[in-house]
Enzyme design. Structure first.
Site, PDB file in Angstrom:
ATOM      1  CE  LYS A  69      64.569  39.081 117.902  1.00 24.25           C
ATOM      2  NZ  LYS A  69      65.535  38.283 118.657  1.00 24.25           N
ATOM      3  CG  ASP A 129      61.852  46.737 119.074  1.00 26.88           C
ATOM      4  OD1 ASP A 129      62.596  46.689 120.075  1.00 26.88           O
ATOM      5  OD2 ASP A 129      62.034  46.024 118.068  1.00 26.88           O
ATOM      6  CE1 TYR A 141      66.806  42.211 124.233  1.00 32.67           C
ATOM      7  CE2 TYR A 141      67.156  43.426 126.266  1.00 32.67           C
ATOM      8  CZ  TYR A 141      67.660  42.739 125.189  1.00 32.67           C
ATOM      9  OH  TYR A 141      69.017  42.584 125.049  1.00 32.67           O
TER      10      TYR A 141
END
Ligand code: KE4
Length: 425
Positions: free
Chosen positions: A265, A237, A142
């Protein structure tokens, strides 16, 4: 009805699904989502005052734990000077220096406001740099809710069994090829057939959005070799792995250098901040230096950069990553003891301080390995743990995150709760 129930009822009248991000709605585990009012260290406190040991950590950012004093102090001080100027600030330069000083392949970086924004901008930059249109991504990975990536995405979409979202134009979907994680042969095949059209390969170097799936030996190295051979951009990613699985993220842990890195994050310390960076010759193609456009009103926001700087600096201490590794090891061992004594089929897969307990035979190497998994087992486990004061991600396809704030006592309590919960489900 309890307070969370009342708030959820009000929320659903105004906010789709009553939440501002789908996975929070407990759709995959059932029941009413808890509303929280406070976090403190390894703990979350819900609106009724009940306390939980938190293994979600806001889905990864809170590697220091909730309300770390350095972060609170930095954000408070920044807020007193104003919340946004829409003009450059010292903190943006300092955060860029911290990022470049940590991520081995990152020579230049652009700050944005989320992981999605970072991933979609990196994909556009790769297209602009190569003059090609197509992207390869992996089923179960994702990269945020960017149209071109919502093709069998992991995380929320996988949880809701909607592998490709309505609203994504067919023309956009057709620019993305899907490969199976850990399957280099499939990637080679795509390059043999379409190599001249492929701008980039984007990959979670440790997959976290189908649950924690480490890269098979040679997988990342193979992606590095084939993308270089065909002149395509390799994008890691590292929104989840960055500054978590090692000081310099997965690229440092596995020693494979991508061309571009997507971050989020941890780098925002719990405030809205993402980043993408990599080889200077590619980044210099970004406006205003180059022709590839990308922009953001709140990019590099003073409060978010203050939180990010405080977090990265707190992670700079000696032995911090050894400590995270030891905490991760302790939790994995405790969960494995609980599983083996319960007789329930399960496997724990871990990289550093992120891990997943899959209720399936291991090893889980890709989405394929998850086909026969029954998510209702995890749902029962989730609620049994909740009743014992442990807050897990409300989905089998996510990761547990251990923070520096989790004590050995916390970790042993989680393991004990797991042993009881597994005996019950
Ligand atoms: P955000 O736009 O949510 O900041 O980042 C998107 C993203 C990109 N790349 C990876 C590897 C990610 O894990 C994420 C976001 N992760 C999900 C859960 N694993 C965030 C939780 C949510 O969607 O509410």
């Amino acid at each position: 009805m309890n307070e969370s129930g009342e708030l959820f009822q009000r929320a659903r009248a105004l906010i789709p699904g009553g939440v501002n991000s789908p996975v929070r709605a407990f759709g995959a585990v059932g029941g009413t989502p808890l509303f929280f009012r406070e976090g403190r260290g390894s703990r979350l406190i819900d609106v009724e005052g009940r306390e939980y040991i938190d293994l979600v950590g806001s889905w990864g950012p809170l590697i220091l734990g909730h309300a770390h004093p350095d972060v609170v102090e930095a954000v408070t001080a920044a807020a007193r000077c104003g919340t946004s100027f829409g003009a450059p600030t010292r903190a943006e330069v300092e955060l860029a220096e911290e990022i470049v000083g940590r991520m081995p392949s990152v020579e230049m970086v652009r700050l944005v406001s989320s992981g999605t924004e970072a991933a979609m901008s990196a994909a556009r930059l790769a297209r602009g740099f190569t003059g090609r249109d197509r992207t390869i991504k992996f089923a179960g990975c994702y990269h945020g809710h960017f149209d071109a990536f919502l093709i069998q995405a992991g995380s929320g979409a996988l949880t809701f069994g909607v592998p490709s979202s309505p609203g994504v134009p067919a023309a956009v979907a057709s620019t993305t090829f899907l490969a199976a994680y850990n399957d280099l042969g499939g990637v080679e095949e795509l390059f043999e057939r379409h190599g001249s059209e492929i701008a980039s390969v984007i990959v979670e170097p440790v997959a976290g959005n189908m649950g924690t799936v480490p890269p098979a030996a040679g997988f990342l190295e193979g992606l590095r070799e084939v993308t270089a051979r065909y002149g395509a951009i390799l994008i890691f990613d590292e929104v989840m792995t960055g500054f978590r699985v090692a000081r310099g993220g997965a690229q440092e842990r596995y020693g494979v250098m991508p061309d571009l890195t997507v971050m989020g994050k941890v780098v925002g310390g719990g405030l809205p901040l993402g980043a993408f960076g990599g080889r200077a010759e590619i980044l210099r193609q970004l406006a205003p230096e180059g022709p590839v456009y990308q922009a953001g009103t709140l990019s590099g926001n003073p409060l978010a950069t203050a939180a990010g700087l405080a977090t990265l600096r707190a992670l700079g201490g000696d032995g911090v990553y050894q400590d995270l590794e030891a905490k991760g090891e302790r939790l994995q061992a405790g969960l494995e003891r609980a599983v083996s004594s319960s007789g329930v089929t399960g496997v724990v897969q871990r990289v550093g301080s992120m891990m997943t307990l899959f209720f399936a035979e291991g090893p889980i190497r890709s989405m394929e390995s998850l086909r026969s998994l029954d998510p209702s087992v995890y749902a029962r486990f989730f609620h049994a743990m909740l009743r014992r004061g442990v807050y897990l991600p409300p989905s089998q396809y996510e990761a547990f995150f251990v923070s520096l704030a989790h004590s050995s006592g916390d970790i042993d309590r989680i393991a004990q709760a797991a042993a009881e919960a597994l005996a019950e489900i």
